[in-house]
Motif scaffolding. Structure first.
Motif, PDB file in Angstrom:
ATOM      1  N   HIS A 170       0.825  -1.206   0.000  1.00 25.92           N
ATOM      2  CA  HIS A 170       0.000   0.000   0.000  1.00 25.92           C
ATOM      3  C   HIS A 170       0.860   1.258   0.000  1.00 25.92           C
TER       4      HIS A 170
ATOM      5  N   THR B 168       2.239   1.690  -3.612  1.00 22.75           N
ATOM      6  CA  THR B 168       1.206   1.992  -4.612  1.00 22.75           C
ATOM      7  C   THR B 168       0.367   3.218  -4.249  1.00 22.75           C
TER       8      THR B 168
ATOM      9  N   VAL C 272      -4.963   0.981  -3.895  1.00 24.87           N
ATOM     10  CA  VAL C 272      -5.386  -0.329  -4.398  1.00 24.87           C
ATOM     11  C   VAL C 272      -5.838  -1.178  -3.219  1.00 24.87           C
TER      12      VAL C 272
ATOM     13  N   ILE D  38      -4.809  -8.180 -10.170  1.00 32.04           N
ATOM     14  CA  ILE D  38      -4.965  -6.725 -10.210  1.00 32.04           C
ATOM     15  C   ILE D  38      -6.077  -6.335 -11.177  1.00 32.04           C
TER      16      ILE D  38
ATOM     17  N   GLY E 295      -9.426  -4.389  -9.959  1.00 32.60           N
ATOM     18  CA  GLY E 295      -9.858  -3.161 -10.627  1.00 32.60           C
ATOM     19  C   GLY E 295     -11.257  -3.273 -11.189  1.00 32.60           C
TER      20      GLY E 295
ATOM     21  N   LYS F 261     -12.023   0.622 -11.199  1.00 31.06           N
ATOM     22  CA  LYS F 261     -10.874   1.476 -11.456  1.00 31.06           C
ATOM     23  C   LYS F 261      -9.859   0.734 -12.320  1.00 31.06           C
ATOM     24  N   ASN F 262      -9.068   1.487 -13.070  1.00 25.60           N
ATOM     25  CA  ASN F 262      -8.013   0.898 -13.885  1.00 25.60           C
ATOM     26  C   ASN F 262      -6.688   1.088 -13.151  1.00 25.60           C
ATOM     27  N   PHE F 263      -6.294   0.100 -12.372  1.00 18.92           N
ATOM     28  CA  PHE F 263      -5.063   0.201 -11.601  1.00 18.92           C
ATOM     29  C   PHE F 263      -3.828   0.008 -12.475  1.00 18.92           C
TER      30      PHE F 263
ATOM     31  N   LYS G  44      -3.287   3.907 -12.855  1.00 21.69           N
ATOM     32  CA  LYS G  44      -2.973   4.553 -11.580  1.00 21.69           C
ATOM     33  C   LYS G  44      -3.254   3.580 -10.451  1.00 21.69           C
TER      34      LYS G  44
ATOM     35  N   THR H 147       2.443  -1.833  -8.808  1.00 18.80           N
ATOM     36  CA  THR H 147       1.843  -2.989  -8.122  1.00 18.80           C
ATOM     37  C   THR H 147       2.795  -4.187  -8.163  1.00 18.80           C
TER      38      THR H 147
END
Length: 403
Positions: free
Chosen positions: A59, A62, A66, A238, A242, A247-249, A252, A258
């Motif tokens: 965390h 990132t 996330v 991931i 997402g 969300k599109n990790f 971002k 990640t």
């Protein structure tokens, strides 16, 4: 700082609510996290500590946006046992785990140079959707195996989770997993499925058995290459996370971040004597069920894991949770993950009347769910990792049928 766009007003949690939500995530990851060290001979309390510490490290790297939890990876079980049998000391296995985490950094560097957009083109919804379905469905036999030890208990858990999710309102509807565990535990007590003597015999405090890694080329060659396969699993996890959060990790904080977070968490675990870490689908299932996406809740679960590593009595209580209770919870959580994969395909409006789409999706599903294996030297690609590779290649090479 936490990205406020991940949460809405009713999802901001504090005090007792925050604790219960964090406890729910802790319970979801507990069984699998301690199972790996129990199978390999590593210390379960070290595994809990390194899972919590690794999650917090992830965390931090990132940017805290996330919502994932990192726990013990099943992919490394066989190599750890092999090294233990060959060299007679688990410290050599943890040395291999330490270096396996550093392999992630090489992949992160490649992603950085190639660019996120090019990576995204390798993972369109046609590929990621079936990959997510594979993650959920390949876990389902584990859920069935655990639940089948006592279907009465498992069914009580499932029904409780469904009723609390549908009938309760507000905060209480957000912790159905905890309600399910409590109901299953209550039913298990009169059935004699709970061994309370474990709690009575346990001390209140203990120090995890940390060990420093040792390095041997045989151990390194056996364990480190496994990370090549788990990197593919990381991408799938991931992607799933997402999709659940919306969300599109990859953009971002970025796939390279990640990967770095996951890799350094694994290296930290190896340095302290714990099993390799990986992003946990169980906790992603909790996210999908509760729709509380605040990453602080996952960090709360990480702190709980580190605390319990020193509280032997509390850890003993959690170890008394009967297997069919965990099985009942897993039946729902793993199914939720597979459903997210289907939702990914639906939202992207993937047209399955086109032969290419049918072919690519079918290859991913059959190879992934069937557990196909490809071994190249000491590196074994199996299940999701092999399915992802085949799906990516097929999507690139299979031409669209001309009308």
């Amino acid at each position: 700082m936490v990205d406020s766009s991940l949460t809405v007003a009713h999802q901001q949690v504090r005090g007792l609510k925050f604790f219960l939500l964090s406890l729910q995530h802790f319970v979801a990851m507990f069984g699998a996290t301690v199972l790996v060290p129990l199978l390999t001979g590593l210390d379960p309390l070290v595994a809990l500590f390194t899972a919590g510490a690794g999650t917090l490290l992830f965390h931090t790297i990132t940017g805290g946006i996330v919502p994932v939890f990192l726990g013990s990876s099943f992919a490394f079980i066989a190599p750890i046992i092999m090294v233990k049998e060959q060299l007679g000391e688990l410290a050599y296995a943890t040395g291999g785990i330490f270096l396996a985490g550093l392999v992630y950094l090489i992949f992160a560097l490649l992603v950085w140079f190639v660019g996120t957009e090019r990576v995204k083109r390798l993972f369109p919804p046609l590929v990621t959707g079936p990959m997510i379905v594979v993650i959920g469905l390949t876990l389902s036999p584990i859920a069935i195996q655990m639940a089948s030890q006592n279907w009465l208990v498992a069914v009580v858990v499932v029904v409780t989770v469904i009723l609390t999710s549908v009938l309760l309102k507000g905060f209480w509807s957000m912790i159905p997993v905890l309600f399910g565990v409590l109901a299953g535990y209550a039913v298990s007590l009169p059935l004699g499925l709970v061994d309370v003597s474990v709690v009575q015999q346990s001390s209140w405090l203990s120090v995890p058995h940390f060990i420093l890694p040792k390095f041997n080329w045989t151990a390194i060659a056996t364990i480190a290459p496994v990370s090549i396969a788990t990197v593919m699993e990381h991408i799938g996890d991931i992607t799933t996370n997402g999709a659940v959060v919306g969300k599109n990790f990859f953009e971002k904080p970025g796939l390279h971040r990640t990967l770095i977070g996951d890799g350094l968490a694994t290296s930290l675990a190896g340095f302290l004597g714990g099993p390799a870490n990986t992003t946990y689908s169980e906790n992603t299932g909790v996210l999908a069920l509760t729709r509380v996406y605040d990453p602080r809740v996952l960090r709360g679960a990480a702190f709980l894991a580190m605390l319990v590593a020193f509280l032997a009595k509390f850890g003993a209580v959690l170890r008394t949770i009967p297997t069919p209770v965990i099985g009942g919870i897993s039946l729902i959580l793993f199914g939720m993950i597979a459903s997210v994969g289907i939702r990914t395909l639906v939202n992207a409006r993937v047209d399955f009347s086109k032969p290419k789409n049918l072919l690519v999706a079918s290859l991913i599903l059959t190879v992934g769910i069937g557990g196909a294996t490809l071994k190249i030297g000491n590196v074994e690609f199996k299940g999701l990792s092999l399915a992802a590779i085949i799906g990516i290649v097929a999507n690139l090479l299979v031409p669209e049928k001309k009308e």
